[in-house]
Design a protein around this motif. Structure first.
Motif, PDB file in Angstrom:
ATOM      1  N   VAL A   3       0.867  -1.178   0.000  1.00  0.00           N
ATOM      2  CA  VAL A   3       0.000   0.000   0.000  1.00  0.00           C
ATOM      3  C   VAL A   3       0.901   1.225   0.000  1.00  0.00           C
ATOM      4  N   ALA A  47      -4.342   6.852  -0.606  1.00  0.00           N
ATOM      5  CA  ALA A  47      -3.851   5.478  -0.576  1.00  0.00           C
ATOM      6  C   ALA A  47      -3.990   4.837  -1.954  1.00  0.00           C
ATOM      7  N   THR A  55      -5.081  -1.562  -1.302  1.00  0.00           N
ATOM      8  CA  THR A  55      -5.755  -0.865  -0.198  1.00  0.00           C
ATOM      9  C   THR A  55      -6.759  -1.747   0.517  1.00  0.00           C
ATOM     10  N   TRP A 100     -12.228   1.961   7.380  1.00  0.00           N
ATOM     11  CA  TRP A 100     -12.729   2.233   6.041  1.00  0.00           C
ATOM     12  C   TRP A 100     -14.218   1.894   5.917  1.00  0.00           C
ATOM     13  N   ASN A 145     -10.267   6.684  -1.988  1.00  0.00           N
ATOM     14  CA  ASN A 145      -9.215   6.052  -1.168  1.00  0.00           C
ATOM     15  C   ASN A 145      -8.384   7.097  -0.443  1.00  0.00           C
ATOM     16  N   ALA A 181      -1.555   2.779   7.327  1.00  0.00           N
ATOM     17  CA  ALA A 181      -2.612   1.809   7.026  1.00  0.00           C
ATOM     18  C   ALA A 181      -2.422   0.590   7.918  1.00  0.00           C
TER      19      ALA A 181
END
Length: 122
Positions: free
Chosen positions: A2, A24, A28, A53, A77, A98
């Motif tokens: 990522v 991102a 992802t 998310w 994203n 992340a």
């Protein structure tokens, strides 16, 4: 892998606002959570905020509650950190990361951006 790219840092006067962005790309879907951390000169990296998310669930450090807001745009994203009522204590390099769960623990975050400098003048 990522890839994370932060933007939006800069110089602002105390009491002002800034909005940071973190875009991102790559795999992802392998990361369920996005977080923001910061590191001031001579200090350890510390948790700022995190967001899931899918559910949008969030967590904040006590030092930023009521002043900072984390949000996400799933279609882009991209995760944002709206920072209001900034003070000199907020001066730091801000990193997005992340990870797997909404937690302040940096060890649970697998990917990190390069950081963006936020400087608050008093």
């Amino acid at each position: 892998q990522v890839q994370l790219v932060e933007s939006g840092g800069g110089l602002v006067q105390a009491g002002g606002s800034l909005r940071l962005s973190c875009a991102a790309s790559g795999r992802t879907f392998s990361s369920a959570v996005m977080g923001w951390f910061r590191q001031a000169p001579g200090k350890e990296r510390e948790f700022v905020a995190a967001i899931a998310w899918t559910s949008g669930g969030t967590a904040y450090a006590d030092s930023v509650k009521g002043r900072f807001t984390i949000s996400r745009d799933n279609a882009k994203n991209t995760v944002y950190l709206q920072m209001n009522s900034l003070s000199a204590d907020d001066t730091a390099v801000y990193y997005c990361a992340a990870g797997r769960i909404v937690t302040p623990a940096s060890r649970t975050y697998d990917y990190w951006g390069q950081g963006t400098q936020v400087t608050v003048s008093s």
